[in-house]
Design a protein around this motif. Structure first.
Motif, mmCIF file in Angstrom:
data_model
loop_
_atom_site.group_PDB
_atom_site.id
_atom_site.type_symbol
_atom_site.label_atom_id
_atom_site.label_comp_id
_atom_site.label_asym_id
_atom_site.label_seq_id
_atom_site.Cartn_x
_atom_site.Cartn_y
_atom_site.Cartn_z
ATOM 1 N N SER A 1 86.179 -17.309 103.974
ATOM 2 C CA SER A 1 86.503 -18.159 102.911
ATOM 3 C C SER A 1 84.862 -18.857 101.917
ATOM 4 C CB SER A 1 87.605 -19.720 103.295
ATOM 5 O OG SER A 1 86.410 -20.324 104.371
ATOM 6 N N ASN A 2 84.564 -18.981 102.661
ATOM 7 C CA ASN A 2 83.299 -19.045 101.695
ATOM 8 C C ASN A 2 82.387 -17.529 101.272
ATOM 9 O OD1 ASN A 2 80.315 -19.555 101.115
ATOM 10 N ND2 ASN A 2 80.648 -21.617 101.961
ATOM 11 N N GLN A 3 82.384 -17.095 99.735
ATOM 12 C CA GLN A 3 82.068 -16.422 99.541
ATOM 13 C C GLN A 3 80.356 -16.067 99.747
ATOM 14 O OE1 GLN A 3 82.944 -16.083 95.470
ATOM 15 N NE2 GLN A 3 85.021 -15.945 95.782
ATOM 16 N N GLN A 4 79.777 -17.542 100.570
ATOM 17 C CA GLN A 4 78.407 -16.474 101.127
ATOM 18 C C GLN A 4 78.308 -15.897 102.246
ATOM 19 O OE1 GLN A 4 75.677 -20.242 100.708
ATOM 20 N NE2 GLN A 4 76.788 -20.941 98.492
ATOM 21 N N GLN B 1 72.339 -14.190 102.209
ATOM 22 C CA GLN B 1 74.031 -13.975 102.538
ATOM 23 C C GLN B 1 74.005 -13.870 103.945
ATOM 24 O OE1 GLN B 1 76.655 -10.480 101.049
ATOM 25 N NE2 GLN B 1 78.085 -12.182 100.680
ATOM 26 N N THR B 2 74.988 -14.714 104.290
ATOM 27 C CA THR B 2 75.425 -14.777 106.042
ATOM 28 C C THR B 2 76.042 -13.745 106.594
ATOM 29 O OG1 THR B 2 75.019 -17.856 106.470
ATOM 30 C CG2 THR B 2 75.528 -16.421 108.087
ATOM 31 N N TYR C 1 72.869 -16.021 94.005
ATOM 32 C CA TYR C 1 71.765 -15.710 94.953
ATOM 33 C C TYR C 1 71.579 -14.734 94.479
ATOM 34 C CZ TYR C 1 75.550 -16.083 98.229
ATOM 35 O OH TYR C 1 76.571 -16.549 99.513
ATOM 36 N N LEU C 2 70.284 -14.060 94.728
ATOM 37 C CA LEU C 2 69.265 -13.329 94.062
ATOM 38 C C LEU C 2 69.538 -12.362 93.609
ATOM 39 C CD1 LEU C 2 66.588 -13.516 93.876
ATOM 40 C CD2 LEU C 2 65.848 -11.632 96.134
#
Length: 604
Positions: free
Chosen positions: A244-247, A221-222, A131-132
């Motif tokens: 479960s997805n860190q994004q 990030q969603t 991530y930025l």
């Protein structure tokens, strides 16, 4: 058989001229021509008939060069002469290859086998995405070959900017070092980096002192909102799958909290009723993607009034149904998932009527009857995307996933794919490309394309070409896509390192798509500073290995090997001077004639 190493490491070790000279000497040697049937092959990543000698192979698979000829000519006695530098970069370890009783292996090693002092970056481990403005870990493996203790400088640079540097020390006893550090991603897109060890003044090969790598930086990030006025185990299963997805960042709120939907990428309405009116209106005003999930308190009259793409018959009864996965679902990719044996869920008894063309992910199965009624479907409405799941109790599916596979991946991946689809407003296109933003030069570079007709069904008669332009030298390259199954593929392996922009065009349709990718320089064949005979000695023994300039010794051994001696075979067959069948016929004829004469003469 003569097998010639056609990889670029032969040139790297300045052994190409000697190898070609020895090859020509062998094929033109009178004794070899007189006593052997010569067949010539070349090998790099695979074994092939020798048509030209280029020394351009990007990999070396010596294992196949040893094993494959034994399979090709398994019923014949044969000598396999390998002309190689002994450096292998792919395939199984050839030093453990088996040799059958009809084969004799004769390796000739080319290049200097002396071990020189050498510093090397052997491997870099790094996450592909970051991530930025976030830190991302980098792990670098370095090694040293030499007997003296040395100190050198290690750096990581992005262009002309040094991001990290430190001094590292090596010795004969401590010949390897693992460097762990964190770097910060500072701009969106592909961030190309280079790790470097300052070479020694006496190093012969400095190609392995640096290594390129890259990270793709993502600037989002969603954020997902689950809106619900009821407490239900489904909410926990949904939230855990999304998180479960860190994004992804997910939160659960109720309508009384009056959440600002503009802060979220998508909204999940769970068991909506009249209290959701404001949220539905806001979602429509903001063109938000939504996921509606029916639950214990769903008001179907309210739901039908808020959506126009479908309607659900109102009925107080519910059905117990099991899911049937639609393998032809095309909105997003599905792995080999199976939900037929999953526990049943409760769905509204009334039929679903569609007023738009849906893409159905799951159908209802009632008992042994597989219906055409949708259980889970997606659709597009102008510039927005929407999903509908008519199921209460799907928390049991996540539990069943764990019972079957000892993890939640089956369910979490499916929910994750649905969220990923809804988190973007990108419309479905008839031409879709599947590619990475960067590749390493030594890896196989395959790009896939999906081409759909105007009814969004797969089209198998497309003529698709990719045009690439190298940003550095403006070189223009055109590669065609090949139809393979239900997709088109193009192989870009072998392109030189650099940044490329490309356009993919369907020649028999007015469709095209553009993009960019980078190929990072890395030539594994340049990592060697000397030839290697250790593997051959382990396979054949010290006396079984030959070196450049020892052709006469090799020819002598070939001619003296009993296995390779010419074998003269003779076969003998015997035939009777008089065929007994004819003899028996003549005897029977004479006996019959004698009987007739005696009878005629009255002697019988």
């Amino acid at each position: 058989m003569l097998e010639l190493d056609n990889s670029s490491s032969i040139v790297q070790l300045n052994a190409n001229e000697e190898l070609k000279a020895d090859y020509n000497s062998l094929i033109n040697h009178p004794s070899i021509q007189e006593n052997f049937e010569i067949q010539s092959y070349k090998f790099s990543h695979n074994l092939a008939p020798l048509d030209s000698i280029t020394f351009t192979g990007s990999e070396t698979n010596i294992y196949d060069a040893v094993v494959q000829p034994q399979k090709f000519f398994k019923d014949r006695n044969k000598a396999i002469v390998l002309l190689t530098d002994g450096n292998q970069t792919s395939g199984n370890n050839y030093s453990y290859a088996s040799i059958d009783t009809k084969s004799a292996i004769y390796p000739i090693i080319y290049g200097d086998t002396t071990n020189y002092p050498d510093l090397k970056i052997t491997q870099i481990n790094v996450n592909r995405y970051s991530y930025l403005n976030n830190e991302f870990p980098v792990e670098i493996f370095t090694s040293y070959t030499g007997s003296d203790a040395i100190t050198t400088q290690f750096k990581i640079k992005s262009g002309n900017t040094t991001l990290h540097q430190e001094q590292i020390r090596f010795s004969k006893e401590n010949s390897s070092r693992i460097i762990n550090l964190n770097l910060t991603s500072k701009k969106v897109g592909t961030q190309s980096l280079k790790a470097t060890i300052t070479p020694l003044s006496i190093e012969k090969n400095t190609s392995n002192n640096d290594r390129n790598f890259a990270v793709e930086v993502i600037d989002q990030q969603t954020k997902v909102l689950i809106l619900s006025d009821v407490m239900h185990p489904d909410l926990a299963a949904l939230k855990k799958a999304i998180a479960s997805n860190q994004q992804r960042d997910v939160s659960i709120q109720n309508t009384g909290d009056n959440p600002d939907l503009n802060e979220y990428n998508m909204v999940i309405f769970y068991s909506p009723d009249n209290a959701f009116a404001k949220a539905y209106n806001q979602a429509k005003l903001l063109n938000k993607n939504t996921w509606t999930i029916t639950g214990p308190s769903t008001d179907y009259d309210f739901l039908n009034s808020k959506v126009s793409s479908y309607s659900i018959e109102k009925d107080e009864e519910v059905d117990e149904v099991q899911p049937i996965l639609n393998t032809s679902y095309t909105t997003f990719n599905l792995e080999d998932l199976a939900y037929e044996d999953y526990p049943p869920v409760q769905v509204p008894f009334g039929a679903v009527r569609m007023n738009t063309a849906p893409d159905i992910l799951m159908y209802k199965s009632i008992g042994d009857v597989q219906t055409q009624q949708p259980l889970w479907f997606t659709y597009e409405d102008n510039n927005t995307r929407h999903a509908v799941l008519l199921a209460e109790g799907f928390w049991r599916w996540r539990a069943q996933s764990y019972l079957d596979q000892k993890d939640f991946k089956n369910w979490d991946d499916l929910v994750g794919s649905q969220v990923q689809y809804l988190a973007s407003n990108k419309r479905r296109n008839r031409l879709e490309l599947d590619y990475e933003t960067f590749y390493y030069q030594n890896q196989k570079i395959i790009i896939n394309a999906q081409y759909l007709d105007k009814n969004y069904e797969f089209e198998d008669n497309g003529i698709i070409n990719m045009t690439l332009i190298h940003k550095g030298n403006s070189q223009r390259i055109v590669r065609p896509f090949i139809l393979e199954g239900n997709s088109y593929t193009v192989d870009l392996s072998g392109l030189e390192a650099g940044d490329y922009r490309f356009t993919v065009k369907v020649e028999n349709d007015q469709l095209n798509k553009s993009g960019a990718l980078s190929i990072l320089e890395f030539d594994v064949e340049k990592q060697f500073i000397s030839a290697q005979d250790t593997g051959m000695k382990q396979l054949l023994g010290v006396d079984g290995v030959y070196y450049q300039g020892q052709i006469d010794r090799l020819v002598t051994q070939l001619l003296q090997n009993p296995l390779l001696k010419p074998v003269e075979r003779a076969s003998t067959s015997y035939a009777s001077l008089i065929d007994w069948k004819y003899l028996l016929g003549i005897i029977m004829l004479l006996l019959g004639l004698e009987w007739f004469l005696r009878k005629y003469s009255g002697l019988i």
